[in-house]
Motif scaffolding. Structure first.
Motif, mmCIF file in Angstrom:
data_model
loop_
_atom_site.group_PDB
_atom_site.id
_atom_site.type_symbol
_atom_site.label_atom_id
_atom_site.label_comp_id
_atom_site.label_asym_id
_atom_site.label_seq_id
_atom_site.Cartn_x
_atom_site.Cartn_y
_atom_site.Cartn_z
ATOM 1 N N GLY A 1 82.589 61.699 -29.333
ATOM 2 C CA GLY A 1 82.318 62.656 -30.403
ATOM 3 C C GLY A 1 81.632 63.923 -29.926
ATOM 4 N N ARG A 2 80.510 63.756 -29.252
ATOM 5 C CA ARG A 2 79.773 64.928 -28.757
ATOM 6 C C ARG A 2 80.585 65.680 -27.710
ATOM 7 N N SER A 3 81.259 64.941 -26.834
ATOM 8 C CA SER A 3 82.073 65.616 -25.824
ATOM 9 C C SER A 3 83.239 66.347 -26.484
ATOM 10 N N GLY A 4 83.721 65.819 -27.598
ATOM 11 C CA GLY A 4 84.773 66.503 -28.356
ATOM 12 C C GLY A 4 84.273 67.834 -28.904
ATOM 13 N N ARG A 5 83.044 67.842 -29.420
ATOM 14 C CA ARG A 5 82.453 69.092 -29.928
ATOM 15 C C ARG A 5 82.244 70.078 -28.788
ATOM 16 N N ALA A 6 81.779 69.578 -27.632
ATOM 17 C CA ALA A 6 81.587 70.443 -26.468
ATOM 18 C C ALA A 6 82.930 71.007 -25.992
ATOM 19 N N THR A 7 83.961 70.175 -26.006
ATOM 20 C CA THR A 7 85.299 70.606 -25.592
ATOM 21 C C THR A 7 85.797 71.729 -26.494
ATOM 22 N N GLN A 8 85.669 71.540 -27.800
ATOM 23 C CA GLN A 8 86.126 72.564 -28.740
ATOM 24 C C GLN A 8 85.347 73.864 -28.561
ATOM 25 N N PHE A 9 84.033 73.767 -28.381
ATOM 26 C CA PHE A 9 83.199 74.955 -28.193
ATOM 27 C C PHE A 9 83.607 75.705 -26.922
ATOM 28 N N LEU A 10 83.728 74.968 -25.806
ATOM 29 C CA LEU A 10 84.051 75.613 -24.538
ATOM 30 C C LEU A 10 85.468 76.180 -24.518
ATOM 31 N N GLU A 11 86.402 75.507 -25.212
ATOM 32 C CA GLU A 11 87.769 76.046 -25.332
ATOM 33 C C GLU A 11 87.730 77.428 -25.969
ATOM 34 N N MET B 1 92.947 70.199 -29.103
ATOM 35 C CA MET B 1 92.044 69.742 -28.053
ATOM 36 C C MET B 1 92.776 68.700 -27.195
ATOM 37 N N ARG B 2 92.737 68.923 -25.899
ATOM 38 C CA ARG B 2 93.360 67.984 -24.970
ATOM 39 C C ARG B 2 92.423 66.808 -24.744
ATOM 40 N N GLU B 3 93.026 65.626 -24.546
ATOM 41 C CA GLU B 3 92.232 64.427 -24.286
ATOM 42 C C GLU B 3 92.813 63.658 -23.109
ATOM 43 N N ILE B 4 91.939 62.886 -22.483
ATOM 44 C CA ILE B 4 92.316 62.009 -21.377
ATOM 45 C C ILE B 4 91.574 60.699 -21.593
ATOM 46 N N SER B 5 92.200 59.586 -21.250
ATOM 47 C CA SER B 5 91.538 58.294 -21.435
ATOM 48 C C SER B 5 90.583 58.015 -20.282
ATOM 49 N N ALA B 6 89.625 57.137 -20.534
ATOM 50 C CA ALA B 6 88.683 56.727 -19.491
ATOM 51 C C ALA B 6 89.443 56.094 -18.324
ATOM 52 N N LYS B 7 90.471 55.328 -18.624
ATOM 53 C CA LYS B 7 91.271 54.675 -17.577
ATOM 54 C C LYS B 7 91.970 55.720 -16.714
ATOM 55 N N GLU B 8 92.501 56.772 -17.337
ATOM 56 C CA GLU B 8 93.167 57.831 -16.573
ATOM 57 C C GLU B 8 92.179 58.529 -15.640
ATOM 58 N N VAL B 9 90.960 58.779 -16.123
ATOM 59 C CA VAL B 9 89.931 59.408 -15.286
ATOM 60 C C VAL B 9 89.586 58.487 -14.117
ATOM 61 N N GLU B 10 89.424 57.198 -14.410
ATOM 62 C CA GLU B 10 89.111 56.224 -13.366
ATOM 63 C C GLU B 10 90.208 56.205 -12.295
ATOM 64 N N THR B 11 91.454 56.220 -12.723
ATOM 65 C CA THR B 11 92.585 56.214 -11.794
ATOM 66 C C THR B 11 92.589 57.468 -10.924
ATOM 67 N N LEU B 12 92.320 58.631 -11.523
ATOM 68 C CA LEU B 12 92.265 59.877 -10.751
ATOM 69 C C LEU B 12 91.178 59.807 -9.686
ATOM 70 N N ILE B 13 90.018 59.262 -10.043
ATOM 71 C CA ILE B 13 88.922 59.117 -9.082
ATOM 72 C C ILE B 13 89.315 58.159 -7.961
ATOM 73 N N GLU B 14 89.927 57.030 -8.335
ATOM 74 C CA GLU B 14 90.365 56.052 -7.329
ATOM 75 C C GLU B 14 91.407 56.644 -6.384
ATOM 76 N N ASP B 15 92.214 57.581 -6.905
ATOM 77 C CA ASP B 15 93.245 58.229 -6.092
ATOM 78 C C ASP B 15 92.680 59.359 -5.234
#
Length: 98
Positions: free
Chosen positions: A67-77, A1-15
């Motif tokens: 946790g829940r988003s991890g389960r959703a990620t695995q299911f959708l993958e 399962m791929r992961e991204i940090s909250a800070k990385e998401v924030e930076t992408l949005i700011e960019d």
């Protein structure tokens, strides 16, 4: 399962990057604030609403702590979707909320 940090998401949005964010918390949890532009699909409804998603797009999955988003990620993958879990969830989010 791929992961991204909250800070990385924030930076992408700011960019100015256009992100597809799915918040899998319950509606009452989302009322206290969500990442701007995030779509709320509670975890318990992912299976029934995945037809609304496009397998050609990348989605970042978010919940309260990851946790829940991890389960959703695995299911959708397993269903063939391109998804990434935001580690730490909204507890780690320091950016703007709506």
């Amino acid at each position: 399962m791929r992961e991204i940090s909250a800070k990385e998401v924030e930076t992408l949005i700011e960019d100015g990057k256009s992100l597809n964010i799915i918040d899998v918390r319950e509606a009452k949890e989302v009322l206290v604030g969500k990442i701007p532009g995030a779509i709320n699909i509670p975890l318990r409804l992912i299976e029934f609403r995945m037809h609304e998603l496009d397998k050609c797009k990348e989605y970042i999955m978010v919940c309260r702590s990851g946790g829940r988003s991890g389960r959703a990620t695995q299911f959708l993958e397993k269903q063939g979707f391109n998804v990434i879990n935001m580690s730490g969830g909204m507890l780690a989010w320091k950016g703007k909320v709506e």
